[in-house]
Design a protein around this motif. Structure first.
Motif, PDB file in Angstrom:
ATOM      1  N   THR A  35     104.299  73.580  44.363  1.00 46.02           N
ATOM      2  CA  THR A  35     102.971  74.272  44.419  1.00 46.02           C
ATOM      3  C   THR A  35     102.668  75.041  42.995  1.00 46.02           C
ATOM      4  O   THR A  35     103.807  75.437  42.350  1.00 46.02           O
ATOM      5  CB  THR A  35     102.909  75.488  45.452  1.00 46.02           C
ATOM      6  N   VAL A  36     101.487  74.956  42.845  1.00 50.98           N
ATOM      7  CA  VAL A  36     101.029  75.691  41.500  1.00 50.98           C
ATOM      8  C   VAL A  36      99.916  76.692  41.976  1.00 50.98           C
ATOM      9  O   VAL A  36      99.280  76.345  43.030  1.00 50.98           O
ATOM     10  CB  VAL A  36     100.134  74.605  40.583  1.00 50.98           C
ATOM     11  N   ASP A  37     100.117  77.889  41.261  1.00 42.75           N
ATOM     12  CA  ASP A  37      99.157  79.029  41.925  1.00 42.75           C
ATOM     13  C   ASP A  37      97.734  78.806  41.921  1.00 42.75           C
ATOM     14  O   ASP A  37      97.173  78.891  43.007  1.00 42.75           O
ATOM     15  CB  ASP A  37      99.481  80.082  40.944  1.00 42.75           C
ATOM     16  N   ALA A  38      97.246  78.057  40.972  1.00 41.69           N
ATOM     17  CA  ALA A  38      95.722  77.844  41.023  1.00 41.69           C
ATOM     18  C   ALA A  38      95.372  76.612  41.561  1.00 41.69           C
ATOM     19  O   ALA A  38      94.205  76.326  41.787  1.00 41.69           O
ATOM     20  CB  ALA A  38      95.391  77.721  39.517  1.00 41.69           C
ATOM     21  N   ILE A  39      96.293  75.837  42.143  1.00 34.12           N
ATOM     22  CA  ILE A  39      96.191  74.558  42.872  1.00 34.12           C
ATOM     23  C   ILE A  39      96.399  74.338  44.212  1.00 34.12           C
ATOM     24  O   ILE A  39      95.795  74.038  45.056  1.00 34.12           O
ATOM     25  CB  ILE A  39      96.622  73.370  42.116  1.00 34.12           C
ATOM     26  N   GLY A  40      97.571  74.834  44.625  1.00 30.45           N
ATOM     27  CA  GLY A  40      98.176  74.888  45.832  1.00 30.45           C
ATOM     28  C   GLY A  40      99.132  73.639  45.665  1.00 30.45           C
ATOM     29  O   GLY A  40      99.950  73.536  44.718  1.00 30.45           O
ATOM     30  N   GLN A  41      99.437  72.974  46.849  1.00 34.22           N
ATOM     31  CA  GLN A  41     100.521  71.789  46.856  1.00 34.22           C
ATOM     32  C   GLN A  41     100.179  70.614  46.054  1.00 34.22           C
ATOM     33  O   GLN A  41      98.995  70.128  46.145  1.00 34.22           O
ATOM     34  CB  GLN A  41     100.879  71.408  48.213  1.00 34.22           C
ATOM     35  N   ILE A  42     101.139  70.212  45.305  1.00 35.61           N
ATOM     36  CA  ILE A  42     100.938  69.055  44.558  1.00 35.61           C
ATOM     37  C   ILE A  42     102.150  67.960  44.664  1.00 35.61           C
ATOM     38  O   ILE A  42     103.264  68.511  45.131  1.00 35.61           O
ATOM     39  CB  ILE A  42     100.812  69.284  43.042  1.00 35.61           C
ATOM     40  N   GLU A  43     101.786  66.828  44.255  1.00 28.24           N
ATOM     41  CA  GLU A  43     103.147  66.055  44.167  1.00 28.24           C
ATOM     42  C   GLU A  43     103.055  65.269  42.776  1.00 28.24           C
ATOM     43  O   GLU A  43     101.904  65.031  42.395  1.00 28.24           O
ATOM     44  CB  GLU A  43     102.920  64.778  45.177  1.00 28.24           C
ATOM     45  N   ILE A  44     104.150  64.947  41.971  1.00 27.07           N
ATOM     46  CA  ILE A  44     104.410  64.339  40.771  1.00 27.07           C
ATOM     47  C   ILE A  44     105.346  63.211  40.939  1.00 27.07           C
ATOM     48  O   ILE A  44     106.377  63.506  41.581  1.00 27.07           O
ATOM     49  CB  ILE A  44     104.834  65.363  39.655  1.00 27.07           C
ATOM     50  N   ASP A  45     104.939  62.212  40.512  1.00 31.70           N
ATOM     51  CA  ASP A  45     106.083  60.766  40.839  1.00 31.70           C
ATOM     52  C   ASP A  45     107.214  61.179  40.283  1.00 31.70           C
ATOM     53  O   ASP A  45     108.404  60.751  40.827  1.00 31.70           O
ATOM     54  CB  ASP A  45     105.439  59.644  40.153  1.00 31.70           C
ATOM     55  N   GLU A  46     107.272  61.624  38.573  1.00 33.90           N
ATOM     56  CA  GLU A  46     108.570  62.063  38.206  1.00 33.90           C
ATOM     57  C   GLU A  46     108.205  62.668  37.074  1.00 33.90           C
ATOM     58  O   GLU A  46     107.194  62.545  36.424  1.00 33.90           O
ATOM     59  CB  GLU A  46     109.257  60.577  37.711  1.00 33.90           C
TER      60      GLU A  46
END
Length: 268
Positions: free
Chosen positions: A155-166
């Motif tokens: 999670t990122v505070d200003a965005i919420g849940q995220i996914e990053i491939d690598e």
């Protein structure tokens, strides 16, 4: 007979149209708004409303016609996270990041273990594995880079849940440290604003002292790997640099090709 729109298409369209007004460029909405739209329009809610109704349109799926019809020429709607269970439709410049087919390609001796080639499950996984085992991040950026984590969900505070491939971290000859979020795209998946926006936001929040250099990779016809360094300028995705690599047996690199690489490097 035309196939009826999916429930996720009906839901995202209903939320968008309920909140849209002419000239809008930013439309905030929440997960609760998804349920409210279902109640208002008689749509059966999805079991996982956030992933089902938001995730696919955030990264992959083509917009329903009603939303596409409200995209001005040269613009496109994207979904950005704005916090936990909070989202935003944002109108940005249309991303058209495609490999330059006229760009020269560099041959690199193939170092991917055969067993990895055999058992990689998806094209995306295969692309990430080839980048990792052939040290293409090091070659592309000219630094020593190391894979820190793949398929990161956080999670990122200003965005919420995220996914990053690598995620890679690296160091150059001056001792500077880098963080490199990498996204892999295959088939018709496009390099877009939403993924890059969250990658840069994650690096700024979690690694503020490291230099962030965002990477996107895409398979080209014939197996050539296109690598892009990207940034965001205003509401546009911009290419900082682009390089193409062919992974080949060592014997497939001729003396003439080595000479051409030497000449090319000398000219830069």
């Amino acid at each position: 007979m035309a196939k009826p729109p999916s429930r996720q298409s009906q839901i995202i369209t209903a939320v968008f149209l309920d909140k849209y007004s002419d000239g809008a460029t930013s439309i905030p909405f929440s997960r609760q708004d998804l349920f409210d739209a279902c109640s208002k329009h008689g749509i059966e809610p999805l079991k996982n409303m956030g992933d089902g109704a938001v995730y696919s349109y955030r990264y992959r799926a083509k917009w329903p016609p009603a939303i596409m019809d409200r995209q001005p020429k040269g613009k496109e709607w994207v979904i950005l996270g704005r916090g936990i269970a909070q989202y935003e439709f944002r109108l940005v410049d249309r991303s058209n990041i495609l490999p330059n087919r006229h760009l020269v390609s560099t041959k690199v001796p193939e170092a991917t273990p055969e067993i990895i080639k055999r058992y990689a499950f998806t094209d995306e996984q295969a692309l990430l594995a080839r980048i990792r085992y052939n040290r293409l991040i090091d070659i592309f950026f000219g630094i020593a880079a190391y894979s820190l984590q793949n398929h990161l969900r956080t999670t990122v505070d200003a965005i919420g849940q995220i996914e990053i491939d690598e995620i890679y971290v690296g160091i150059d000859r001056h001792g500077r440290h880098f963080v490199i979020p990498a996204q892999a795209k295959v088939g018709n998946d496009k390099i877009g604003y939403a993924q890059l926006y969250q990658d840069l936001a994650y690096c700024a929040e979690k690694y503020p002292r490291l230099m962030c250099r965002a990477l996107a990779a895409k398979f080209m016809p014939g197996g050539t790997i296109a690598l892009f360094e990207l940034t965001i300028d205003g509401e546009s995705v911009k290419i900082v640099q682009e390089r193409h690599y062919d992974l080949v047996p060592e014997g497939d690199i001729s003396e003439a090709e080595l000479d051409s690489y030497n000449a090319r490097a000398g000219a830069e």
